[in-house]
Design a protein around this motif. Structure first.
Motif, mmCIF file in Angstrom:
data_model
loop_
_atom_site.group_PDB
_atom_site.id
_atom_site.type_symbol
_atom_site.label_atom_id
_atom_site.label_comp_id
_atom_site.label_asym_id
_atom_site.label_seq_id
_atom_site.Cartn_x
_atom_site.Cartn_y
_atom_site.Cartn_z
ATOM 1 N N ARG A 170 46.562 62.739 -5.675
ATOM 2 C CA ARG A 170 45.842 61.770 -6.518
ATOM 3 C C ARG A 170 46.796 60.706 -7.050
ATOM 4 O O ARG A 170 46.519 59.507 -6.992
ATOM 5 N N HIS A 171 47.936 61.149 -7.562
ATOM 6 C CA HIS A 171 48.933 60.213 -8.095
ATOM 7 C C HIS A 171 49.466 59.312 -6.977
ATOM 8 O O HIS A 171 49.648 58.104 -7.164
ATOM 9 N N ALA A 172 49.698 59.890 -5.807
ATOM 10 C CA ALA A 172 50.205 59.120 -4.664
ATOM 11 C C ALA A 172 49.214 58.043 -4.243
ATOM 12 O O ALA A 172 49.609 56.905 -3.936
ATOM 13 N N LEU A 173 47.928 58.361 -4.232
ATOM 14 C CA LEU A 173 46.918 57.373 -3.873
ATOM 15 C C LEU A 173 46.922 56.198 -4.851
ATOM 16 O O LEU A 173 46.806 55.039 -4.448
ATOM 17 N N GLU A 174 47.054 56.504 -6.128
ATOM 18 C CA GLU A 174 47.089 55.448 -7.140
ATOM 19 C C GLU A 174 48.308 54.546 -6.944
ATOM 20 O O GLU A 174 48.207 53.315 -7.036
ATOM 21 N N GLU A 175 49.455 55.144 -6.663
ATOM 22 C CA GLU A 175 50.658 54.353 -6.407
ATOM 23 C C GLU A 175 50.530 53.550 -5.120
ATOM 24 O O GLU A 175 50.968 52.402 -5.045
ATOM 25 N N PHE A 176 49.927 54.165 -4.111
ATOM 26 C CA PHE A 176 49.809 53.526 -2.811
ATOM 27 C C PHE A 176 48.978 52.246 -2.889
ATOM 28 O O PHE A 176 49.364 51.212 -2.360
ATOM 29 N N ILE A 177 47.827 52.286 -3.565
ATOM 30 C CA ILE A 177 47.001 51.077 -3.601
ATOM 31 C C ILE A 177 47.641 49.982 -4.457
ATOM 32 O O ILE A 177 47.356 48.803 -4.260
ATOM 33 N N ALA A 178 48.537 50.383 -5.365
ATOM 34 C CA ALA A 178 49.254 49.376 -6.156
ATOM 35 C C ALA A 178 50.146 48.509 -5.266
ATOM 36 O O ALA A 178 50.479 47.375 -5.632
ATOM 37 N N LEU A 179 50.546 49.026 -4.092
ATOM 38 C CA LEU A 179 51.327 48.229 -3.142
ATOM 39 C C LEU A 179 50.606 46.937 -2.769
ATOM 40 O O LEU A 179 51.234 45.948 -2.408
ATOM 41 N N PHE A 180 49.277 46.960 -2.829
ATOM 42 C CA PHE A 180 48.471 45.806 -2.440
ATOM 43 C C PHE A 180 48.015 44.993 -3.648
ATOM 44 O O PHE A 180 47.137 44.140 -3.539
ATOM 45 N N GLY A 181 48.618 45.283 -4.816
ATOM 46 C CA GLY A 181 48.256 44.559 -6.028
ATOM 47 C C GLY A 181 46.958 45.033 -6.647
ATOM 48 O O GLY A 181 46.368 44.337 -7.471
ATOM 49 N N LEU A 182 46.510 46.227 -6.285
ATOM 50 C CA LEU A 182 45.253 46.763 -6.805
ATOM 51 C C LEU A 182 45.522 47.755 -7.923
ATOM 52 O O LEU A 182 46.545 48.438 -7.933
ATOM 53 N N ASP A 183 44.590 47.855 -8.839
ATOM 54 C CA ASP A 183 44.705 48.760 -9.973
ATOM 55 C C ASP A 183 43.765 49.944 -9.763
ATOM 56 O O ASP A 183 42.560 49.758 -9.548
ATOM 57 N N ALA A 184 44.308 51.154 -9.815
ATOM 58 C CA ALA A 184 43.505 52.363 -9.614
ATOM 59 C C ALA A 184 42.388 52.483 -10.647
ATOM 60 O O ALA A 184 41.398 53.170 -10.412
ATOM 61 N N LYS A 185 42.529 51.805 -11.780
ATOM 62 C CA LYS A 185 41.473 51.847 -12.799
ATOM 63 C C LYS A 185 40.186 51.188 -12.295
ATOM 64 O O LYS A 185 39.118 51.425 -12.844
ATOM 65 N N ASN A 186 40.299 50.373 -11.256
ATOM 66 C CA ASN A 186 39.123 49.699 -10.704
ATOM 67 C C ASN A 186 38.441 50.519 -9.612
ATOM 68 O O ASN A 186 37.511 50.028 -8.966
ATOM 69 N N ARG A 187 38.895 51.746 -9.405
ATOM 70 C CA ARG A 187 38.302 52.585 -8.367
ATOM 71 C C ARG A 187 36.811 52.763 -8.616
ATOM 72 O O ARG A 187 36.334 52.703 -9.747
ATOM 73 N N ASP A 188 36.098 52.990 -7.539
ATOM 74 C CA ASP A 188 34.665 53.212 -7.612
ATOM 75 C C ASP A 188 34.419 54.663 -7.219
ATOM 76 O O ASP A 188 34.606 55.044 -6.067
ATOM 77 N N SER A 189 34.021 55.476 -8.190
ATOM 78 C CA SER A 189 33.842 56.910 -7.957
ATOM 79 C C SER A 189 32.419 57.245 -7.513
ATOM 80 O O SER A 189 32.137 58.408 -7.215
ATOM 81 N N ARG A 190 31.568 56.252 -7.460
ATOM 82 C CA ARG A 190 30.179 56.515 -7.053
ATOM 83 C C ARG A 190 30.109 56.813 -5.556
ATOM 84 O O ARG A 190 30.932 56.388 -4.782
ATOM 85 N N SER A 191 29.052 57.507 -5.189
ATOM 86 C CA SER A 191 28.782 57.720 -3.754
ATOM 87 C C SER A 191 28.297 56.402 -3.176
ATOM 88 O O SER A 191 27.830 55.518 -3.914
ATOM 89 N N TRP A 192 28.339 56.283 -1.847
ATOM 90 C CA TRP A 192 27.836 55.063 -1.217
ATOM 91 C C TRP A 192 26.350 54.879 -1.514
ATOM 92 O O TRP A 192 25.882 53.744 -1.692
ATOM 93 N N MET A 193 25.620 55.952 -1.605
ATOM 94 C CA MET A 193 24.199 55.853 -1.913
ATOM 95 C C MET A 193 24.008 55.205 -3.285
ATOM 96 O O MET A 193 23.169 54.312 -3.438
ATOM 97 N N GLU A 194 24.805 55.609 -4.267
ATOM 98 C CA GLU A 194 24.706 55.019 -5.599
ATOM 99 C C GLU A 194 25.151 53.553 -5.596
ATOM 100 O O GLU A 194 24.537 52.714 -6.250
ATOM 101 N N ILE A 195 26.223 53.266 -4.866
ATOM 102 C CA ILE A 195 26.737 51.891 -4.806
ATOM 103 C C ILE A 195 25.695 50.964 -4.190
ATOM 104 O O ILE A 195 25.404 49.889 -4.703
ATOM 105 N N LEU A 196 25.114 51.382 -3.074
ATOM 106 C CA LEU A 196 24.212 50.510 -2.331
ATOM 107 C C LEU A 196 22.819 50.441 -2.961
ATOM 108 O O LEU A 196 22.073 49.497 -2.681
ATOM 109 N N ALA A 197 22.488 51.406 -3.801
ATOM 110 C CA ALA A 197 21.187 51.367 -4.479
ATOM 111 C C ALA A 197 21.207 50.304 -5.556
ATOM 112 O O ALA A 197 20.210 49.781 -5.953
#
Length: 197
Positions: A170-197
């Motif tokens: 989990r920690h590694a994923l958060e660090e990894f996306i920071a390589l691209f200038g992204l903030d893990a706080k902006n993650r979307d924890s919803r399922s695709w069904m919830e997102i697309l609804a």
């Protein structure tokens, strides 16, 4: 397939374009190694349930995902049947996925229908897929998909190594996306069904 821990983050047009330039080797990120060529994947997912709502399904203990996936990669067209059990920990998905190749998906559709299942959701994904490693996190391999799902742009990164503790991944994923200038706080924890609804 086993355990997969993933993180998905919505992207602006500029973020999408930047990440695309990195994974297609037009731009570089220091310490990031692309372990495969970027591959375009077209995925069409059909989700099935025996229940009228997700609340009923959860209450009955039905797995979160019962899916038939059609996947086009290059000129190869494949189908897979999957049962996935999901859990969320600190906004990051931990999945137990059992997936198998299917030669004739219509047979699986018939079995599901005869068993009382119905298709309740469908999604289309156009993704650029690449495997990566990062010198700071030696021993972990990241599967990155830059995706457009029903017109929404996302990055989804997963780690499937089962011998690494989930908290470290989990920690590694958060660090990894920071390589691209992204903030893990902006993650979307919803399922695709919830997102697309």
């Amino acid at each position: 397939m086993g355990r997969e821990i993933e993180l998905k983050v919505p992207l602006s047009e500029e973020e999408y374009d930047y990440i695309k330039s990195v994974i297609t080797r037009k731009a570089k990120v220091e310490g990031l190694e692309l372990c495969s060529d970027c591959e375009r994947l077209l995925k069409s997912d059909e989700y099935y349930s025996r229940y009228a709502s997700r609340q009923e399904s959860r209450a009955a203990g039905e797995p979160q995902v019962i899916r038939i996936r059609g996947e086009l990669s290059g000129d190869k067209n494949s189908s897979f049947f999957c049962i996935k059990r999901k859990s969320l920990e600190n906004g990051i998905e931990l999945n137990r996925e059992d997936e198998t190749f299917v030669e004739k998906p219509d047979v699986i559709r018939d079995i599901l229908t005869l068993s009382g299942y119905h298709k309740f959701f469908e999604k289309k994904k156009d993704a650029l897929s690449v495997y990566c490693s990062w010198e700071k996190l030696a021993g972990l391999h990241f599967h990155l998909e830059l995706e457009i799902v029903n017109q929404l742009k996302y990055i989804e990164v997963e780690v499937t190594e089962e011998d690494c503790p989930a908290d470290k991944v989990r920690h590694a994923l958060e660090e990894f996306i920071a390589l691209f200038g992204l903030d893990a706080k902006n993650r979307d924890s919803r399922s695709w069904m919830e997102i697309l609804a």
